[in-house]
Design a protein around this motif. Structure first.
Motif, PDB file in Angstrom:
ATOM      1  N   PHE A 260       0.818  -1.205   0.000  1.00 38.01           N
ATOM      2  CA  PHE A 260       0.000   0.000   0.000  1.00 38.01           C
ATOM      3  C   PHE A 260       0.857   1.262   0.000  1.00 38.01           C
ATOM      4  CE2 PHE A 260      -3.096  -3.170   1.299  1.00 38.01           C
ATOM      5  CZ  PHE A 260      -4.185  -2.808   0.520  1.00 38.01           C
ATOM      6  N   LEU A 261       2.086   1.165   0.516  1.00 38.30           N
ATOM      7  CA  LEU A 261       3.010   2.290   0.391  1.00 38.30           C
ATOM      8  C   LEU A 261       3.380   2.503  -1.072  1.00 38.30           C
ATOM      9  CD1 LEU A 261       4.831   4.454   1.657  1.00 38.30           C
ATOM     10  CD2 LEU A 261       6.605   2.697   1.895  1.00 38.30           C
ATOM     11  N   GLY A 262       3.665   1.394  -1.775  1.00 35.85           N
ATOM     12  CA  GLY A 262       3.996   1.491  -3.193  1.00 35.85           C
ATOM     13  C   GLY A 262       2.848   2.050  -4.009  1.00 35.85           C
ATOM     14  N   ILE A 263       1.621   1.589  -3.722  1.00 37.81           N
ATOM     15  CA  ILE A 263       0.456   2.091  -4.435  1.00 37.81           C
ATOM     16  C   ILE A 263       0.246   3.571  -4.140  1.00 37.81           C
ATOM     17  CG2 ILE A 263      -2.044   1.897  -4.655  1.00 37.81           C
ATOM     18  CD1 ILE A 263      -0.501  -0.417  -5.919  1.00 37.81           C
ATOM     19  N   SER A 264       0.408   3.945  -2.870  1.00 36.88           N
ATOM     20  CA  SER A 264       0.194   5.339  -2.471  1.00 36.88           C
ATOM     21  C   SER A 264       1.205   6.262  -3.134  1.00 36.88           C
ATOM     22  CB  SER A 264       0.280   5.467  -0.951  1.00 36.88           C
ATOM     23  OG  SER A 264      -0.714   4.682  -0.325  1.00 36.88           O
ATOM     24  N   LYS A 265       2.439   5.789  -3.279  1.00 37.64           N
ATOM     25  CA  LYS A 265       3.443   6.597  -3.982  1.00 37.64           C
ATOM     26  C   LYS A 265       3.046   6.826  -5.431  1.00 37.64           C
ATOM     27  CE  LYS A 265       7.661   5.667  -1.338  1.00 37.64           C
ATOM     28  NZ  LYS A 265       9.020   5.058  -1.393  1.00 37.64           N
ATOM     29  N   GLY A 266       2.351   5.858  -6.006  1.00 36.79           N
ATOM     30  CA  GLY A 266       1.886   6.020  -7.374  1.00 36.79           C
ATOM     31  C   GLY A 266       0.766   7.026  -7.500  1.00 36.79           C
ATOM     32  N   TYR A 268       0.406   9.883  -4.904  1.00 33.58           N
ATOM     33  CA  TYR A 268       1.039  11.139  -4.501  1.00 33.58           C
ATOM     34  C   TYR A 268       2.418  10.781  -3.968  1.00 33.58           C
ATOM     35  CZ  TYR A 268       1.524  15.890  -2.727  1.00 33.58           C
ATOM     36  OH  TYR A 268       1.951  17.182  -2.511  1.00 33.58           O
ATOM     37  N   ASN A 269       3.441  11.037  -4.791  1.00 32.32           N
ATOM     38  CA  ASN A 269       4.774  10.511  -4.511  1.00 32.32           C
ATOM     39  C   ASN A 269       5.423  11.104  -3.272  1.00 32.32           C
ATOM     40  OD1 ASN A 269       5.271   8.889  -7.103  1.00 32.32           O
ATOM     41  ND2 ASN A 269       4.603  10.860  -7.893  1.00 32.32           N
ATOM     42  N   GLN A 270       5.279  12.424  -3.086  1.00 32.94           N
ATOM     43  CA  GLN A 270       6.028  13.079  -2.025  1.00 32.94           C
ATOM     44  C   GLN A 270       5.570  12.653  -0.632  1.00 32.94           C
ATOM     45  OE1 GLN A 270       4.898  14.507  -4.726  1.00 32.94           O
ATOM     46  NE2 GLN A 270       6.740  15.245  -5.771  1.00 32.94           N
ATOM     47  N   ILE A 271       4.265  12.541  -0.434  1.00 37.12           N
ATOM     48  CA  ILE A 271       3.721  12.119   0.864  1.00 37.12           C
ATOM     49  C   ILE A 271       2.732  10.978   0.590  1.00 37.12           C
ATOM     50  CG2 ILE A 271       2.617  12.870   3.009  1.00 37.12           C
ATOM     51  CD1 ILE A 271       3.319  15.731   2.292  1.00 37.12           C
ATOM     52  N   PRO A 272       3.189   9.723   0.615  1.00 39.01           N
ATOM     53  CA  PRO A 272       2.337   8.590   0.248  1.00 39.01           C
ATOM     54  C   PRO A 272       1.046   8.496   1.057  1.00 39.01           C
ATOM     55  CG  PRO A 272       4.632   7.907   0.405  1.00 39.01           C
ATOM     56  CD  PRO A 272       4.562   9.305   0.926  1.00 39.01           C
ATOM     57  N   GLU A 273       1.116   8.885   2.346  1.00 33.04           N
ATOM     58  CA  GLU A 273      -0.081   8.802   3.188  1.00 33.04           C
ATOM     59  C   GLU A 273      -1.204   9.683   2.640  1.00 33.04           C
ATOM     60  OE1 GLU A 273       3.495   7.645   5.407  1.00 33.04           O
ATOM     61  OE2 GLU A 273       2.961   9.415   4.217  1.00 33.04           O
ATOM     62  N   ILE A 274      -0.826  10.854   2.114  1.00 31.64           N
ATOM     63  CA  ILE A 274      -1.827  11.738   1.511  1.00 31.64           C
ATOM     64  C   ILE A 274      -2.398  11.104   0.253  1.00 31.64           C
ATOM     65  CG2 ILE A 274      -2.126  13.937   0.298  1.00 31.64           C
ATOM     66  CD1 ILE A 274      -0.307  15.242   2.274  1.00 31.64           C
ATOM     67  N   GLY A 275      -1.550  10.424  -0.500  1.00 28.72           N
ATOM     68  CA  GLY A 275      -2.018   9.750  -1.704  1.00 28.72           C
ATOM     69  C   GLY A 275      -3.066   8.703  -1.400  1.00 28.72           C
ATOM     70  N   PHE A 276      -2.787   7.877  -0.383  1.00 28.15           N
ATOM     71  CA  PHE A 276      -3.736   6.825  -0.020  1.00 28.15           C
ATOM     72  C   PHE A 276      -5.022   7.427   0.533  1.00 28.15           C
ATOM     73  CE2 PHE A 276      -5.441   3.783   3.126  1.00 28.15           C
ATOM     74  CZ  PHE A 276      -5.719   2.725   2.261  1.00 28.15           C
ATOM     75  N   LEU A 277      -4.884   8.433   1.393  1.00 31.72           N
ATOM     76  CA  LEU A 277      -6.052   9.072   1.979  1.00 31.72           C
ATOM     77  C   LEU A 277      -6.886   9.757   0.901  1.00 31.72           C
ATOM     78  CD1 LEU A 277      -7.617   9.885   4.530  1.00 31.72           C
ATOM     79  CD2 LEU A 277      -6.134  11.920   4.682  1.00 31.72           C
ATOM     80  N   GLY A 278      -6.196  10.414  -0.041  1.00 32.04           N
ATOM     81  CA  GLY A 278      -6.914  11.082  -1.125  1.00 32.04           C
ATOM     82  C   GLY A 278      -7.702  10.115  -1.972  1.00 32.04           C
ATOM     83  N   PHE A 279      -7.117   8.941  -2.223  1.00 36.96           N
ATOM     84  CA  PHE A 279      -7.820   7.940  -3.021  1.00 36.96           C
ATOM     85  C   PHE A 279      -9.069   7.455  -2.286  1.00 36.96           C
ATOM     86  CE2 PHE A 279      -8.380   3.445  -4.343  1.00 36.96           C
ATOM     87  CZ  PHE A 279      -8.679   3.684  -5.679  1.00 36.96           C
ATOM     88  N   VAL A 280      -8.933   7.191  -0.986  1.00 36.74           N
ATOM     89  CA  VAL A 280     -10.086   6.723  -0.199  1.00 36.74           C
ATOM     90  C   VAL A 280     -11.185   7.781  -0.177  1.00 36.74           C
ATOM     91  CG1 VAL A 280     -10.855   6.078   2.113  1.00 36.74           C
ATOM     92  CG2 VAL A 280      -8.691   5.179   1.225  1.00 36.74           C
ATOM     93  N   ILE A 281     -10.795   9.038   0.039  1.00 35.77           N
ATOM     94  CA  ILE A 281     -11.783  10.117   0.086  1.00 35.77           C
ATOM     95  C   ILE A 281     -12.485  10.270  -1.257  1.00 35.77           C
ATOM     96  CG2 ILE A 281     -12.062  12.623   0.307  1.00 35.77           C
ATOM     97  CD1 ILE A 281      -9.865  12.568   2.420  1.00 35.77           C
ATOM     98  N   ALA A 282     -11.707  10.165  -2.350  1.00 34.31           N
ATOM     99  CA  ALA A 282     -12.301  10.287  -3.684  1.00 34.31           C
ATOM    100  C   ALA A 282     -13.334   9.199  -3.915  1.00 34.31           C
ATOM    101  CB  ALA A 282     -11.208  10.222  -4.747  1.00 34.31           C
ATOM    102  N   ILE A 283     -13.039   7.986  -3.472  1.00 32.23           N
ATOM    103  CA  ILE A 283     -13.979   6.883  -3.649  1.00 32.23           C
ATOM    104  C   ILE A 283     -15.229   7.103  -2.798  1.00 32.23           C
ATOM    105  CG2 ILE A 283     -14.321   4.404  -3.370  1.00 32.23           C
ATOM    106  CD1 ILE A 283     -12.456   5.199  -5.677  1.00 32.23           C
ATOM    107  N   LEU A 333      -2.884   0.935 -12.497  1.00 32.44           N
ATOM    108  CA  LEU A 333      -4.324   0.675 -12.476  1.00 32.44           C
ATOM    109  C   LEU A 333      -5.021   1.538 -11.424  1.00 32.44           C
ATOM    110  CD1 LEU A 333      -4.530  -3.217 -12.865  1.00 32.44           C
ATOM    111  CD2 LEU A 333      -5.464  -1.518 -14.443  1.00 32.44           C
ATOM    112  N   ILE A 334      -4.435   1.628 -10.236  1.00 25.51           N
ATOM    113  CA  ILE A 334      -5.028   2.447  -9.177  1.00 25.51           C
ATOM    114  C   ILE A 334      -4.949   3.923  -9.548  1.00 25.51           C
ATOM    115  CG2 ILE A 334      -4.835   3.125  -6.763  1.00 25.51           C
ATOM    116  CD1 ILE A 334      -6.015   0.340  -7.206  1.00 25.51           C
ATOM    117  N   PHE A 335      -3.875   4.328 -10.205  1.00 29.23           N
ATOM    118  CA  PHE A 335      -3.742   5.722 -10.628  1.00 29.23           C
ATOM    119  C   PHE A 335      -4.847   6.107 -11.611  1.00 29.23           C
ATOM    120  CE2 PHE A 335      -1.600   8.947 -13.446  1.00 29.23           C
ATOM    121  CZ  PHE A 335      -1.667   9.989 -12.537  1.00 29.23           C
TER     122      PHE A 335
END
Length: 505
Positions: A260-266, A268-283, A333-335
């Motif tokens: 999930f760190l790798g997916i999150s970097k895909g 939002y690279n700079q802060i992966p946690e924001i990337g994962f959170l952003g994806f969840v919020i978007a869904i 795919l997640i991107f």
């Protein structure tokens, strides 16, 4: 948008996608490692007409092999390029560009032309997507195959039954690239088929037909097993019974963090946690606020991509065999799922999040791309290996030369190939001996490899050159070094990148 403007932008995106991928090829600034050397030698057997094969690349489990179609595929590239390692890379670039076109057209049809162009354009600043065409590595076609599977199955869930059968083709092809993700893909594919059967979206005969089609891609495995006394089956059973092997433990928490760190970097690279959170919020926003506006393709693509991610995590967490390349296709795919989710949100949310995505990915992409384009000292870069071969031949006296290679992975497949393709062709002869150790049998090479080592120079050799790639700690095996250099006189030395070269007589 007018058709002329749409097609002009499409062509522009494809050109922009092509240029950064081919630039490193002009100065050989791409990887050609031991893994690529293994495949190059296998492909050489095919395109020179010397031997056909039923086996492909060896998996992470020793004794288990993928099917041979990857080797046949890259053999085409080697043949068309006259043996140059850039040949199969060009084929991967072609797949990458073709996939970009397919995604643009599919999203344009199912969502809108503007969103299709946006997704196609933003894919080009996704490092994970670009990375799947940088060098000839057998898991890289899985990005192309993974997208095809998700697109076909999204159409299937939208009522196109025949697309389930079409998806069986890329599902079967996974067995010819990398075995580990092929297992997860088949669990995912047939799991969906069983669900569709129970919900009466798929008939039993369609599911059986899909199974038979996938089985066709396993025919080389079946034939090889019969001819070798079920050697791969025995290797798998041995691994299952190994108390310290791949199946000796699980890693649900650890692998969950890594994947999930790798997916999150895909995202939002700079802060992966924001990337994962952003994806969840978007869904969540997509489901709760604008559900009626979501078209079936967007919904199906996102659901299928997330389902494949979860199944991959469950499978690889049940053992210790995961490597990051096993799931390299999941991040793109997640991107794309994120981009499709954002496209269905209100414009006031969509625009700032898209701008944030562009900023994150373009900044990271340009940094990584610049590092990969400028000359560097990596010993696995083809340009450095070719320079090492040129220096080696320059030390030979009267075409009298032996070469000994030490690399951390032990086997010198890539130099075996390069001395044949580049060194011999440029200088007219092959070293008297090219080996990892003087007089050692090359049991790791296919039988009959000697035919590629002719003509040799003047033998026995008076000059010997050592090509050494230090390990990650900068060390060389001292026993190996002592055995080869004792009773020899050092005549010269140099460094090419991190490669150390010494000449003795």
């Amino acid at each position: 948008m007018s058709p002329r403007a749409y097609w002009s932008i499409t062509v522009l995106i494809l050109i922009v996608a092509l240029i950064p991928r081919v630039i490193p090829l002009f100065n050989n600034n791409f990887y050609f490692t031991m893994d690529q050397g293994v495949d190059a030698i296998a492909a050489r057997e095919i395109w020179t007409g010397y031997r056909q094969t039923l086996l492909g690349s060896e998996s992470s489990l020793r004794g288990l092999y993928a099917g041979p179609l990857w080797h046949y595929f890259i053999a085409i590239g080697y043949f068309l390029s006259g043996g140059h390692p850039a040949g199969p890379v060009i084929l991967l670039i072609t797949l990458n560009i073709l996939l970009t076109f397919i995604i643009i057209r599919k999203v344009s049809k199912e969502v809108s032309p503007k969103i299709g162009l946006l997704v196609g354009a933003l894919l080009q600043i996704s490092w994970m997507y670009y990375d799947s065409s940088r060098y000839a590595f057998n898991p890289f076609p899985n990005t192309f195959l993974g997208f095809l599977i998700i697109i076909f199955l999204a159409d299937f869930l939208n009522g196109e039954t025949r697309k389930y059968l079409l998806a069986a083709i890329p599902v079967g092809l996974f067995f010819h690239t990398d075995l580990a993700p092929a297992i997860t893909i088949n669990i995912f594919y047939f799991g969906l088929g069983l669900f569709a059967l129970l919900t009466r979206r798929l008939k039993l005969r369609n599911l059986i037909s899909a199974g038979l089609l996938v089985a066709l891609f396993l025919l080389p495995h079946f034939a090889s097993e019969f001819m070798t006394g079920f050697s791969q089956t025995h290797a798998l059973i041995k691994e299952f019974s190994n108390p310290h092997g791949v199946f000796s433990n699980t890693q649900f928490t650890l692998l969950g963090e890594k994947m999930f760190l790798g997916i999150s970097k895909g995202i939002y690279n700079q802060i992966p946690e924001i990337g994962f959170l952003g994806f969840v919020i978007a869904i969540i926003l997509l489901i709760r606020r604008v559900r009626p506006r979501v078209n079936p393709f967007t919904k199906n693509f996102i659901i299928l991509s997330i389902a494949l991610l979860l199944i991959s995590w469950l499978f690889f967490a049940s053992n210790l065999g995961w490597r990051d390349w096993h799931t390299n296709f999941l991040s793109p795919l997640i991107f794309v799922s994120l981009l499709l989710a954002l496209s269905a949100l209100p414009i006031s949310i969509f625009v700032p999040l898209i701008l944030l995505t562009i900023f994150s990915h373009s900044r990271f992409f340009l940094t990584r791309y610049w590092q990969s384009v400028i000359p560097n000292d990596d010993p696995s870069i083809l340009a450095n290996e070719i320079r090492a071969i040129d220096w080696t031949y320059s030390q030979a006296k009267d075409k009298s030369l032996s070469v000994y290679v030490w690399i951390p992975s032990i086997y010198d497949y890539h130099f075996e190939y390069l001395f044949w393709w580049y060194g011999k062709n440029k200088n007219g002869y092959f070293p008297c001996e090219l080996n990892t150790y003087p007089g050692a049998p090359k049991t790791y090479l296919p039988s009959g490899y000697e035919k590629y080592e002719k003509p040799r120079g003047n033998c026995p050799a008076n000059t010997k050159v050592l090509i050494m790639e230090p390990d990650k700690n900068g060390q060389i095996d001292q026993i190996w070094y002592r055995d080869i250099t004792e009773k020899s006189n050092l005549k010269g030395q140099t460094k090419i990148g991190k490669l150390r070269l010494e000449v003795y007589d």
